[in-house]
Enzyme design. Sequence first.
Site, PDB file in Angstrom:
ATOM      1  N   ASN A 106      -3.861  -0.538   6.416  1.00 40.60           N
ATOM      2  CA  ASN A 106      -5.049  -0.129   6.101  1.00 40.60           C
ATOM      3  C   ASN A 106      -6.497  -1.590   5.746  1.00 40.60           C
ATOM      4  O   ASN A 106      -6.097  -2.850   4.548  1.00 40.60           O
ATOM      5  CB  ASN A 106      -4.954   0.811   5.460  1.00 40.60           C
ATOM      6  CG  ASN A 106      -6.679   1.960   5.285  1.00 40.60           C
ATOM      7  OD1 ASN A 106      -7.329   1.568   6.099  1.00 40.60           O
ATOM      8  ND2 ASN A 106      -7.239   1.364   4.234  1.00 40.60           N
ATOM      9  N   HIS A 155      -9.382  -1.470   3.773  1.00 38.42           N
ATOM     10  CA  HIS A 155     -10.559  -0.913   2.997  1.00 38.42           C
ATOM     11  C   HIS A 155     -11.740  -1.511   2.119  1.00 38.42           C
ATOM     12  O   HIS A 155     -11.404  -2.630   2.062  1.00 38.42           O
ATOM     13  CB  HIS A 155      -9.745  -0.297   2.008  1.00 38.42           C
ATOM     14  CG  HIS A 155     -10.386   0.567   0.498  1.00 38.42           C
ATOM     15  ND1 HIS A 155     -10.837   1.814   1.341  1.00 38.42           N
ATOM     16  CD2 HIS A 155     -11.138   0.649  -0.914  1.00 38.42           C
ATOM     17  CE1 HIS A 155     -11.882   2.723   0.104  1.00 38.42           C
ATOM     18  NE2 HIS A 155     -12.106   1.639  -0.845  1.00 38.42           N
ATOM     19  N   SER A 180     -10.437  -5.765   1.497  1.00 41.45           N
ATOM     20  CA  SER A 180      -9.085  -5.661   1.003  1.00 41.45           C
ATOM     21  C   SER A 180      -7.916  -4.463   2.182  1.00 41.45           C
ATOM     22  O   SER A 180      -8.555  -3.733   2.506  1.00 41.45           O
ATOM     23  CB  SER A 180      -8.747  -4.981  -0.746  1.00 41.45           C
ATOM     24  OG  SER A 180      -9.416  -4.873  -1.179  1.00 41.45           O
ATOM     25  N   ASP A 213      -5.563   5.093  -0.690  1.00 47.68           N
ATOM     26  CA  ASP A 213      -6.887   3.310  -1.290  1.00 47.68           C
ATOM     27  C   ASP A 213      -5.344   2.859  -2.625  1.00 47.68           C
ATOM     28  O   ASP A 213      -6.575   1.768  -3.206  1.00 47.68           O
ATOM     29  CB  ASP A 213      -7.992   3.263  -1.915  1.00 47.68           C
ATOM     30  CG  ASP A 213      -8.827   3.905  -0.625  1.00 47.68           C
ATOM     31  OD1 ASP A 213      -8.244   3.919   1.135  1.00 47.68           O
ATOM     32  OD2 ASP A 213      -9.489   4.985  -0.854  1.00 47.68           O
TER      33      ASP A 213
END
Length: 207
Positions: A114, A116, A143, A152
């Site tokens: 992912n 972020h 990130s 997260d």
Amino acid sequence: MSTAAARKRVGVLISGRGSNMVSLAEAARGPDYPAEIALVISNIPDVAGLDRARGFGIATATIDHRPFGKDREAFERAVDELLRVNQIDLLVLAGFMRILTPWFVKRWEGRMINIHPSLLPLFKGTHTHRQALEAGVAEHGCSVHFVVPELDAGPVILQAKVPVLPGDDEDLLSARVLVEEHKLYPAALAEVASGRARLVDGVVVRG
Ligand code: GRF
């Protein structure tokens, strides 16, 4: 075997404009890039990202989460089945606005990343640029991390920093971060797809 034949097949989950997905699709045009974007799935019908993916000749699908109601896992089973049918090796979240269940995360553990828009572990969740401005930090950024069940909180693969400048508002700051996102995500996906970054026992192992 040619590099192209060894490419990892990547699925991208989106919910909106898909600018990060576009940066990945552009990178994947490179002959030496270790991944191809094989499928883009949106949980929201008719978002701009779907059109943009089709513009690259990428297969697209919509799996609307709303008919599944509160049954998150049923929605995820539908997504998972489509990924299986399309022989997807790696899953990339790119502005995908659904929280995933531990069931799904475990299934894709070590194979799902992912992006972020903050320097994790700072500013988890939403409105990260507002959070950064309110905290008065001098540096902000983005990130790319492996996805773990806690939101997260996954081990970071790569980060990029930007300065916070006098006069910044959320729009200015998010635009500055987004430029970095579009470079960082292709670089991080290349690390994972080539096997240079792996998730082992909850940490990123390199080399
Ligand atoms: C990006 O800022 C990303 O970091 C966050 O959601 C936004 C998605 O933008 N997770 P886009 O759909 O890739 O343009």
